[in-house]
Scaffold this motif. Sequence first.
Motif, PDB file in Angstrom:
ATOM      1  N   THR A 132      33.389 -19.946 -49.123  1.00  0.00           N
ATOM      2  CA  THR A 132      34.019 -21.250 -48.930  1.00  0.00           C
ATOM      3  C   THR A 132      34.698 -21.329 -47.577  1.00  0.00           C
ATOM      4  OG1 THR A 132      34.361 -21.471 -51.311  1.00  0.00           O
ATOM      5  CG2 THR A 132      35.687 -22.891 -49.882  1.00  0.00           C
ATOM      6  N   THR A 133      35.410 -20.272 -47.205  1.00  0.00           N
ATOM      7  CA  THR A 133      36.084 -20.247 -45.901  1.00  0.00           C
ATOM      8  C   THR A 133      35.067 -20.284 -44.775  1.00  0.00           C
ATOM      9  OG1 THR A 133      37.969 -19.054 -46.815  1.00  0.00           O
ATOM     10  CG2 THR A 133      37.654 -18.924 -44.418  1.00  0.00           C
ATOM     11  N   LEU A 134      33.980 -19.536 -44.911  1.00  0.00           N
ATOM     12  CA  LEU A 134      32.938 -19.540 -43.881  1.00  0.00           C
ATOM     13  C   LEU A 134      32.410 -20.955 -43.652  1.00  0.00           C
ATOM     14  CD1 LEU A 134      30.948 -18.157 -41.943  1.00  0.00           C
ATOM     15  CD2 LEU A 134      29.476 -17.744 -43.934  1.00  0.00           C
ATOM     16  N   TYR A 135      32.085 -21.656 -44.711  1.00  0.00           N
ATOM     17  CA  TYR A 135      31.550 -23.010 -44.560  1.00  0.00           C
ATOM     18  C   TYR A 135      32.614 -23.993 -44.072  1.00  0.00           C
ATOM     19  CZ  TYR A 135      27.302 -21.128 -46.409  1.00  0.00           C
ATOM     20  OH  TYR A 135      26.162 -20.381 -46.567  1.00  0.00           O
ATOM     21  N   ARG A 136      33.876 -23.733 -44.404  1.00  0.00           N
ATOM     22  CA  ARG A 136      34.970 -24.552 -43.877  1.00  0.00           C
ATOM     23  C   ARG A 136      35.085 -24.347 -42.363  1.00  0.00           C
ATOM     24  NH1 ARG A 136      39.726 -22.496 -46.275  1.00  0.00           N
ATOM     25  NH2 ARG A 136      38.705 -22.973 -48.228  1.00  0.00           N
ATOM     26  N   TRP A 137      34.948 -23.095 -41.916  1.00  0.00           N
ATOM     27  CA  TRP A 137      34.984 -22.805 -40.479  1.00  0.00           C
ATOM     28  C   TRP A 137      33.875 -23.548 -39.746  1.00  0.00           C
ATOM     29  CZ3 TRP A 137      35.807 -16.814 -39.669  1.00  0.00           C
ATOM     30  CH2 TRP A 137      37.086 -16.468 -40.112  1.00  0.00           C
ATOM     31  N   MET A 138      32.725 -23.667 -40.362  1.00  0.00           N
ATOM     32  CA  MET A 138      31.599 -24.355 -39.728  1.00  0.00           C
ATOM     33  C   MET A 138      31.879 -25.846 -39.566  1.00  0.00           C
ATOM     34  SD  MET A 138      28.495 -22.398 -41.687  1.00  0.00           S
ATOM     35  CE  MET A 138      27.292 -23.616 -41.228  1.00  0.00           C
ATOM     36  N   GLN A 139      32.761 -26.417 -40.382  1.00  0.00           N
ATOM     37  CA  GLN A 139      33.074 -27.846 -40.345  1.00  0.00           C
ATOM     38  C   GLN A 139      34.220 -28.192 -39.401  1.00  0.00           C
ATOM     39  OE1 GLN A 139      31.134 -30.037 -41.961  1.00  0.00           O
ATOM     40  NE2 GLN A 139      29.924 -28.253 -42.538  1.00  0.00           N
ATOM     41  N   ARG A 140      34.900 -27.181 -38.848  1.00  0.00           N
ATOM     42  CA  ARG A 140      36.038 -27.442 -37.956  1.00  0.00           C
ATOM     43  C   ARG A 140      35.603 -28.248 -36.742  1.00  0.00           C
ATOM     44  NH1 ARG A 140      38.688 -21.478 -37.555  1.00  0.00           N
ATOM     45  NH2 ARG A 140      36.697 -21.136 -36.550  1.00  0.00           N
ATOM     46  N   LYS A 141      36.497 -29.108 -36.294  1.00  0.00           N
ATOM     47  CA  LYS A 141      36.247 -29.895 -35.078  1.00  0.00           C
ATOM     48  C   LYS A 141      36.427 -29.023 -33.838  1.00  0.00           C
ATOM     49  CE  LYS A 141      36.241 -34.133 -37.014  1.00  0.00           C
ATOM     50  NZ  LYS A 141      34.995 -34.784 -37.215  1.00  0.00           N
ATOM     51  N   SER A 142      37.441 -28.159 -33.859  1.00  0.00           N
ATOM     52  CA  SER A 142      37.742 -27.300 -32.728  1.00  0.00           C
ATOM     53  C   SER A 142      37.173 -25.901 -32.983  1.00  0.00           C
ATOM     54  CB  SER A 142      39.254 -27.206 -32.552  1.00  0.00           C
ATOM     55  OG  SER A 142      39.570 -26.309 -31.528  1.00  0.00           O
ATOM     56  N   SER A 143      36.325 -25.427 -32.096  1.00  0.00           N
ATOM     57  CA  SER A 143      35.702 -24.106 -32.188  1.00  0.00           C
ATOM     58  C   SER A 143      35.030 -23.848 -33.533  1.00  0.00           C
ATOM     59  CB  SER A 143      36.730 -23.002 -31.923  1.00  0.00           C
ATOM     60  OG  SER A 143      37.254 -23.112 -30.636  1.00  0.00           O
ATOM     61  N   PRO A 144      34.061 -24.685 -33.897  1.00  0.00           N
ATOM     62  CA  PRO A 144      33.384 -24.453 -35.174  1.00  0.00           C
ATOM     63  C   PRO A 144      32.566 -23.164 -35.147  1.00  0.00           C
ATOM     64  CG  PRO A 144      32.236 -26.130 -33.921  1.00  0.00           C
ATOM     65  CD  PRO A 144      33.509 -25.811 -33.168  1.00  0.00           C
ATOM     66  N   PHE A 145      32.460 -22.534 -36.285  1.00  0.00           N
ATOM     67  CA  PHE A 145      31.631 -21.336 -36.420  1.00  0.00           C
ATOM     68  C   PHE A 145      30.171 -21.768 -36.305  1.00  0.00           C
ATOM     69  CE2 PHE A 145      29.650 -17.751 -38.590  1.00  0.00           C
ATOM     70  CZ  PHE A 145      30.366 -16.696 -38.060  1.00  0.00           C
ATOM     71  N   PRO A 146      29.327 -20.953 -35.673  1.00  0.00           N
ATOM     72  CA  PRO A 146      27.924 -21.356 -35.509  1.00  0.00           C
ATOM     73  C   PRO A 146      27.213 -21.533 -36.849  1.00  0.00           C
ATOM     74  CG  PRO A 146      28.284 -19.107 -34.681  1.00  0.00           C
ATOM     75  CD  PRO A 146      29.610 -19.650 -35.083  1.00  0.00           C
ATOM     76  N   ALA A 147      26.283 -22.454 -36.863  1.00  0.00           N
ATOM     77  CA  ALA A 147      25.455 -22.680 -38.049  1.00  0.00           C
ATOM     78  C   ALA A 147      24.443 -21.545 -38.166  1.00  0.00           C
ATOM     79  CB  ALA A 147      24.740 -24.018 -37.931  1.00  0.00           C
ATOM     80  N   PRO A 148      23.934 -21.310 -39.366  1.00  0.00           N
ATOM     81  CA  PRO A 148      22.925 -20.258 -39.506  1.00  0.00           C
ATOM     82  C   PRO A 148      21.663 -20.604 -38.719  1.00  0.00           C
ATOM     83  CG  PRO A 148      23.206 -21.455 -41.571  1.00  0.00           C
ATOM     84  CD  PRO A 148      24.243 -21.957 -40.630  1.00  0.00           C
TER      85      PRO A 148
END
Length: 61
Positions: A20-36
């Motif tokens: 859940t946290t990983l996918y939340r990080w991907m949705q961040r506006k600032s410095s989003p985590f890369p998509a798979p």
Amino acid sequence: MTKGYLTTREVCERYSIGRTTLYRWMQRKSSPFPAPAISGNAGQNRWRIEDIENYEARIAA
């Protein structure tokens, strides 16, 4: 040269977080985590190690 891929589980273990946290990080506006790089069914996503290392370098700067 390709370094390889990490599974969802391996990415979560790398950061000691849950899915859940990983996918939340991907949705961040600032410095989003890369998509798979490879999207699959039922958690079969794969992240490029190179993309993750670039993300880590970007947020450390």
